[in-house]
Structure formats: C-alpha cells, structure tokens
Enzyme design. Structure first.
Site, PDB file in Angstrom:
ATOM      1  N   ASN A  13       1.024  -1.232  -0.128  1.00 17.13           N
ATOM      2  CA  ASN A  13       0.068   0.131   0.000  1.00 17.13           C
ATOM      3  C   ASN A  13       0.978   1.275  -0.029  1.00 17.13           C
ATOM      4  OD1 ASN A  13       0.108  -1.164   2.716  1.00 17.13           O
ATOM      5  ND2 ASN A  13      -0.196   0.973   3.249  1.00 17.13           N
ATOM      6  N   LYS A  14       2.028   0.986   0.515  1.00 12.78           N
ATOM      7  CA  LYS A  14       2.983   2.314   0.235  1.00 12.78           C
ATOM      8  C   LYS A  14       4.502   1.868   0.067  1.00 12.78           C
ATOM      9  CE  LYS A  14       3.575   2.444   5.103  1.00 12.78           C
ATOM     10  NZ  LYS A  14       3.437   3.056   6.514  1.00 12.78           N
ATOM     11  N   GLY A  15       5.156   2.863  -0.295  1.00 12.29           N
ATOM     12  CA  GLY A  15       6.821   2.692   0.028  1.00 12.29           C
ATOM     13  C   GLY A  15       7.258   1.764  -1.283  1.00 12.29           C
ATOM     14  N   ARG A  36      -2.138  -4.843   5.231  1.00 11.10           N
ATOM     15  CA  ARG A  36      -2.960  -5.365   6.380  1.00 11.10           C
ATOM     16  C   ARG A  36      -4.263  -4.456   6.657  1.00 11.10           C
ATOM     17  NH1 ARG A  36       1.203  -4.937  11.335  1.00 11.10           N
ATOM     18  NH2 ARG A  36       1.075  -2.794  10.503  1.00 11.10           N
ATOM     19  N   ASP A  61      -2.738  -9.800   6.282  1.00 11.08           N
ATOM     20  CA  ASP A  61      -1.965  -9.708   7.496  1.00 11.08           C
ATOM     21  C   ASP A  61      -1.134 -10.949   7.613  1.00 11.08           C
ATOM     22  OD1 ASP A  61      -0.828  -9.796  10.033  1.00 11.08           O
ATOM     23  OD2 ASP A  61      -2.640  -9.352  11.324  1.00 11.08           O
ATOM     24  N   VAL A  62       0.249 -10.605   7.225  1.00 10.26           N
ATOM     25  CA  VAL A  62       1.056 -11.971   6.981  1.00 10.26           C
ATOM     26  C   VAL A  62       1.225 -12.748   8.535  1.00 10.26           C
ATOM     27  CG1 VAL A  62       2.171 -10.729   5.255  1.00 10.26           C
ATOM     28  CG2 VAL A  62       3.140 -10.900   7.457  1.00 10.26           C
ATOM     29  N   TYR A 168      16.310  -6.947  14.174  1.00  9.61           N
ATOM     30  CA  TYR A 168      16.025  -6.973  12.711  1.00  9.61           C
ATOM     31  C   TYR A 168      17.078  -7.890  11.854  1.00  9.61           C
ATOM     32  CZ  TYR A 168      15.377  -4.985   7.870  1.00  9.61           C
ATOM     33  OH  TYR A 168      15.212  -4.700   6.778  1.00  9.61           O
ATOM     34  N   VAL A 201      16.197   2.724   1.618  1.00  9.04           N
ATOM     35  CA  VAL A 201      15.030   3.265   0.657  1.00  9.04           C
ATOM     36  C   VAL A 201      14.324   4.253   1.539  1.00  9.04           C
ATOM     37  CG1 VAL A 201      12.992   2.876  -0.690  1.00  9.04           C
ATOM     38  CG2 VAL A 201      14.797   1.046  -0.221  1.00  9.04           C
TER      39      VAL A 201
END
Length: 244
Positions: A13-15, A36, A61-62, A168, A201
């Site tokens: 939905n973005k980026g 999501r 939603d993963v 992460y 990014v």
C-alpha cells in the site's frame, strides 16, 4: 483462464511495496495489492488505477493464518492462479537511540514480533500461495531481504553496515537461509525464488532516509520477471551477488 500474469505484493500500500506493484503493473501484470489495512490497500489500488495499472486490493496480515488463507482464496477467485509473489511486508521492531537494537538489552517480545512478520510471515504466505503458483507457466518468488542479513558483511570490521540491529538483522539472515531451502526444495519445478536487498530506501520504515522507492524497486521487479532458466536461491542487490 486469462493469459494476463498476476502478481501478489505484500505490504504494497506504500513505499517500496507500492513501487514494486506499480512497476509490475506497468509491465502488464495484474497486481494483487496486499495490505494489512483494508482502507489503505484500497487507496493504493485507486492510485494504481489512475496510473493505468490493473489492480485489486487483498486484505492481508502476514502474521495471521486466517488472513493469509482468505487472501489465497480471493486470488484464486479472481484468476485461478498466481504468477509472481513478492514477499515485501516487514518490520524493524522497536529501536533505541541511533536506530539501534542492543543485543544485551533486547525485549524478547520485540524479537518475536519481528521474526513473526519477517520470517514466519514469509513462510506462511509462500506456502499458502504455492498451489496457485504451481498453476503458472513461469512462477517467480522474490523475498525482500537486506544486506544487514549478510553474515559475511556483518562480521567484517572493515565494512560499515550501520547500527547494530540485533532484532531486525538476524531475521534477514534467517530469511536468506529459508530462501535457499525453498530453492532446493523447488528445484526442477520451474519456480524461481530469490532474495534481494533494495538498499536503504526513503520510506516510513527508514524515516525517509535513502534512495527513492521507485529506483530501489528495479532489481526486485527484474527478479520477478526472470526468464526460464534464470537464477534461483540467490541473494543480490543492484550490483550483483551479496555474500551470505
């Protein structure tokens, strides 16, 4: 069944996810926009439509078995198969000063949440979509990884790999390893699966630091549209292969 190829991009939905979706759409793919938040997914679809892309929203939603199963059912109803899966959805987890995650002070709940999205989410989505991918003549899977998952670079004191992100970064090492095992398991099936580092990014994820998402999407789009006989089980960025 339509000859038009369908691509599912998670977190689209973005980026970066949105730009990968837009790039595949510009190449003639029908794009399933995984998001999501249903409203944000639909808003992204409207933008893609305005750009001439054939797209539809897929609430996804993963981290939820039910959501992923329902997404697979929706894609099957829409076209009966899936040609491209881009596992883009990911989170960094809570960070401290300097965007760092100190391994000596990690909150295990943060670690669990990042692994749940960045690794378990990829496995959950990939396995749910495999029956649809197997119906494609040229199925492709792209996992959005990061160079911070390179154990070689992380352990080299002469390479600047940025802040320590002990929640992460290891999820991307884990994701890379999982990608290799999928490639081994799927060898000979025609399904090509690769991991890609888009670099830093400029998105909400990075506090808008880095290069434009449209530029960063290029290598993921290339891997999503590989010809038959292309590489599988690789880890690359714009410049080529990244060491494990």
């Amino acid at each position: 069944m339509s000859d038009t190829k369908t691509a599912l991009v998670t977190g689209a939905n973005k980026g970066l996810g949105y730009e990968i979706a837009a790039g595949l759409g510009a190449r003639g793919h029908r794009v399933a926009v995984g998001a999501r938040d249903k409203a944000r997914g639909e808003a992204a679809v409207k933008m893609l439509h305005a750009a001439g892309v054939d797209a539809y929203a897929v609430p996804l939603d993963v981290t939820s078995d039910r959501s992923v199963a329902e997404a697979a059912e929706l894609i099957e109803r829409q076209g009966g198969r899936l040609d491209v899966l881009v596992n883009n959805a990911g989170i960094s987890g809570e960070t401290g000063p300097g965007w760092a995650q100190d391994p000596t002070a990690l909150d295990l709940d943060v670690v669990r949440a990042v692994v749940e999205t960045n690794v378990y989410g990829v496995i959950r989505v990939t396995n749910a979509m495999l029956p649809l991918l197997r119906r494609s003549a040229a199925p492709r899977i792209v996992n959005i990884s990061s160079s911070v998952g390179s154990m070689t670079w992380q352990s080299d004191p002469n390479i600047d790999v940025g802040p320590i992100m002990a929640a992460y970064s290891p999820t991307k090492s884990y994701l890379n390893a999982v990608t290799v095992h999928y490639a081994r398991q799927l060898a000979g099936t025609g399904i090509l699966i690769n991991a890609v580092c888009p670099g830093l990014v400029a998105t909400d994820f990075t506090g808008l630091q880095g290069r434009p998402p449209q530029e960063a999407a290029a290598t993921a789009i290339r891997l999503a549209t590989l010809p038959d006989g292309g590489p599988t089980g690789s880890f690359v960025n714009d410049d080529g292969v990244i060491p494990w």
